[in-house]
Write an enzyme that holds these catalytic residues in place. Structure first.
Site, mmCIF file in Angstrom:
data_model
loop_
_atom_site.group_PDB
_atom_site.id
_atom_site.type_symbol
_atom_site.label_atom_id
_atom_site.label_comp_id
_atom_site.label_asym_id
_atom_site.label_seq_id
_atom_site.Cartn_x
_atom_site.Cartn_y
_atom_site.Cartn_z
ATOM 1 N N ILE A 16 19.138 -21.013 -61.243
ATOM 2 C CA ILE A 16 20.584 -20.800 -61.440
ATOM 3 C C ILE A 16 21.386 -22.078 -61.175
ATOM 4 O O ILE A 16 22.440 -22.297 -61.785
ATOM 5 C CB ILE A 16 21.100 -19.603 -60.587
ATOM 6 N N SER A 38 16.998 -29.116 -50.807
ATOM 7 C CA SER A 38 16.002 -28.225 -51.371
ATOM 8 C C SER A 38 14.640 -28.741 -50.947
ATOM 9 O O SER A 38 14.476 -29.950 -50.763
ATOM 10 C CB SER A 38 16.126 -28.233 -52.902
ATOM 11 N N ARG A 39 13.673 -27.833 -50.791
ATOM 12 C CA ARG A 39 12.356 -28.286 -50.338
ATOM 13 C C ARG A 39 11.612 -29.015 -51.448
ATOM 14 O O ARG A 39 10.904 -29.977 -51.207
ATOM 15 C CB ARG A 39 11.536 -27.090 -49.845
ATOM 16 N N LYS A 92 25.114 -14.545 -55.495
ATOM 17 C CA LYS A 92 24.885 -13.124 -55.318
ATOM 18 C C LYS A 92 23.388 -12.841 -55.181
ATOM 19 O O LYS A 92 22.598 -13.603 -55.735
ATOM 20 C CB LYS A 92 25.500 -12.299 -56.459
ATOM 21 N N ASP A 170 18.223 -6.901 -58.148
ATOM 22 C CA ASP A 170 18.735 -8.272 -58.319
ATOM 23 C C ASP A 170 19.638 -8.334 -59.562
ATOM 24 O O ASP A 170 20.795 -8.746 -59.460
ATOM 25 C CB ASP A 170 17.595 -9.295 -58.383
HETATM 26 P P1 NAP Z 1 14.822 -19.682 -58.050
HETATM 27 O O1 NAP Z 1 14.711 -20.303 -59.411
HETATM 28 O O2 NAP Z 1 13.607 -19.096 -57.424
HETATM 29 O O3 NAP Z 1 15.485 -20.786 -57.136
HETATM 30 C C1 NAP Z 1 15.818 -20.570 -55.796
HETATM 31 C C2 NAP Z 1 15.531 -21.859 -55.049
HETATM 32 O O4 NAP Z 1 15.766 -21.610 -53.666
HETATM 33 C C3 NAP Z 1 14.089 -22.280 -55.173
HETATM 34 O O5 NAP Z 1 13.912 -23.150 -56.269
HETATM 35 C C4 NAP Z 1 13.790 -22.916 -53.844
HETATM 36 O O6 NAP Z 1 13.947 -24.302 -53.964
HETATM 37 C C5 NAP Z 1 14.858 -22.417 -52.887
HETATM 38 N N1 NAP Z 1 14.285 -21.625 -51.794
HETATM 39 C C6 NAP Z 1 14.587 -21.764 -50.487
HETATM 40 N N2 NAP Z 1 13.898 -20.921 -49.745
HETATM 41 C C7 NAP Z 1 13.123 -20.210 -50.574
HETATM 42 C C8 NAP Z 1 12.192 -19.184 -50.375
HETATM 43 N N3 NAP Z 1 11.919 -18.696 -49.161
HETATM 44 N N4 NAP Z 1 11.571 -18.676 -51.470
HETATM 45 C C9 NAP Z 1 11.834 -19.155 -52.696
HETATM 46 N N5 NAP Z 1 12.742 -20.141 -52.937
HETATM 47 C C10 NAP Z 1 13.368 -20.673 -51.873
HETATM 48 O O7 NAP Z 1 15.888 -18.508 -58.039
HETATM 49 P P2 NAP Z 1 17.197 -18.383 -58.929
HETATM 50 O O8 NAP Z 1 16.875 -17.596 -60.146
HETATM 51 O O9 NAP Z 1 17.875 -19.684 -59.061
HETATM 52 O O10 NAP Z 1 18.046 -17.395 -58.002
HETATM 53 C C11 NAP Z 1 18.638 -17.831 -56.795
HETATM 54 C C12 NAP Z 1 19.810 -16.909 -56.495
HETATM 55 O O11 NAP Z 1 20.725 -16.974 -57.581
HETATM 56 C C13 NAP Z 1 19.394 -15.432 -56.350
HETATM 57 O O12 NAP Z 1 20.117 -14.827 -55.323
HETATM 58 C C14 NAP Z 1 19.762 -14.824 -57.696
HETATM 59 O O13 NAP Z 1 20.102 -13.448 -57.606
HETATM 60 C C15 NAP Z 1 20.979 -15.661 -58.066
HETATM 61 N N6 NAP Z 1 21.215 -15.714 -59.521
HETATM 62 C C16 NAP Z 1 20.203 -16.023 -60.382
HETATM 63 C C17 NAP Z 1 20.437 -15.987 -61.764
HETATM 64 C C18 NAP Z 1 19.383 -16.355 -62.764
HETATM 65 O O14 NAP Z 1 19.621 -16.224 -63.983
HETATM 66 N N7 NAP Z 1 18.212 -16.817 -62.380
HETATM 67 C C19 NAP Z 1 21.699 -15.642 -62.234
HETATM 68 C C20 NAP Z 1 22.722 -15.394 -61.330
HETATM 69 C C21 NAP Z 1 22.458 -15.427 -59.981
HETATM 70 P P3 NAP Z 1 13.047 -25.264 -53.056
HETATM 71 O O15 NAP Z 1 11.632 -24.797 -53.181
HETATM 72 O O16 NAP Z 1 13.293 -26.617 -53.641
HETATM 73 O O17 NAP Z 1 13.576 -25.102 -51.651
#
Ligand code: NAP
Length: 309
Positions: A16, A38-39, A92, A170
């Site tokens: 996101i 970020s990690r 969110k 989610d």
């Molecule tokens: P994502 O691609 O998995 O990214 C989240 C990032 O958070 C990871 O790349 C990771 O980066 C970091 N992180 C820190 N602690 C973590 C842990 N314990 N487990 C996994 N990742 C961890 O997720 P995302 O889709 O961006 O979603 C993140 C948030 O945005 C969620 O709450 C989601 O509901 C919201 N969101 C997502 C979307 C969408 O389309 N994907 C849309 C609207 C809102 P590092 O490994 O570099 O730390």
């Protein structure tokens, strides 16, 4: 005199952040993106740190942080930022539990900084028109259908299946963030949650709500939908049949499109965040999160076939 830009750091560089936060910040003169934490993920052209605490220590001039990691780890990061006197934008859902976000709200007030529980779907283009339409008539019944293909939208993500990852809630909480904005106050009366036998979060849920004046609202969330995806809220009203479709992007009344505009959810979220920072207030509506908590609390658990990526 125009206010100086808000110096912001971004935390949890994943899907996101790349899809929405970076483009929205790059085009908004109210902000200057100065660092990321970020990690594994990195943002080009700014300083990157391995944790939020390292970022806060190294960049004391930061005014605000945007927390985009999964909900299970958001509260500790938010607490660290608020303790350091930073304004906080929460992706969110704002947290993994209701009470942790309530504590954050109190901490923000005590520290004199702003906390923003962002609900991007509320800023979908036709949501305000739907709200105005429903406020102008009597609602007889309503239904929420939020059905998508988890493999397409969350490829390889594991946190969504872990406790506190919300599973199908989610995306479902996006529907609830719209429903709580356009429908009268409502509460959960029954729910069924389908858990794959190898996962700790639901892949589907059926939730019955009732509004305070007795109107039934039925919600169906499903992550197993292939083919066309459904993100819609329908209502049968005295003024006709309403369909809010495309995740809130198009409003149709009795089959006629009455509102359809280009999507700008994240630019609007950041505009709102700047507004509350400048005004010295917080914006934390927990109603979508409370409905999810209630569905888990009241819901019957059904075990369904295993899910494999
Ligand atoms: P994502 O691609 O998995 O990214 C989240 C990032 O958070 C990871 O790349 C990771 O980066 C970091 N992180 C820190 N602690 C973590 C842990 N314990 N487990 C996994 N990742 C961890 O997720 P995302 O889709 O961006 O979603 C993140 C948030 O945005 C969620 O709450 C989601 O509901 C919201 N969101 C997502 C979307 C969408 O389309 N994907 C849309 C609207 C809102 P590092 O490994 O570099 O730390």
């Amino acid at each position: 005199m125009p206010s100086p830009p808000i110096r912001i750091g971004i935390v949890g560089v994943g899907k996101i952040v790349r899809d929405q936060h970076l483009p929205a910040l790059a085009n908004d003169p109210h902000y200057r993106l100065v660092a990321a934490a970020s990690r594994h993920g990195k943002v080009d052209g700014i300083d990157n740190y391995s944790s939020i605490t390292a970022m806060i220590d190294a960049v004391p001039e930061l005014d605000a942080v945007s927390l985009c990691m999964p909900p299970q780890v958001r509260s500790a990061a938010a607490r660290a930022a608020l303790e350091a006197g930073k304004h906080v934008f929460l992706e969110k859902p704002p947290g993994a539990t209701v009470s942790e976000v309530e504590h954050l709200t109190e901490l923000a007030a005590a520290k004199g900084v702003s906390l923003f529980a962002s609900w991007h779907s509320r800023y979908a283009p036709a949501v305000e028109a739907a709200r105005a339409f429903l406020a102008s008539t009597r609602i007889r019944s309503a239904a929420i259908n939020w059905k998508e293909d988890v493999r397409r939208w969350h490829p390889g993500q594991q946190w969504i299946w872990e406790p506190g990852g919300f599973g199908v809630f989610d995306p479902g909480i996006n529907a609830l963030s719209i429903a709580t904005h356009i429908l009268p106050g409502m509460f959960v009366t029954a729910a069924t949650l389908d858990f794959p036998e190898n996962r700790d979060a639901p892949i589907a849920a059926q939730i019955a709500f009732r509004t305070l004046d007795g109107v039934a609202v039925a919600a169906e969330f499903d992550w197993r939908q292939t083919g066309p995806q459904s993100w819609e809220i329908v209502a049968d009203t005295d003024a006709g049949s309403m369909l809010l479709s495309g995740g809130g992007s198009q409003l149709t009344i009795d089959g006629k499109i009455v509102d359809r505009q280009p999507e700008a959810e994240y630019p609007m979220l950041y505009r709102r965040f700047a507004e509350i920072v400048r005004a010295g207030v917080s914006d934390v509506d927990l109603s979508p999160l409370k409905h999810v908590a209630d569905a888990f609390m009241l819901g019957k658990r059904r075990v369904v076939e295993p899910f494999h990526d």
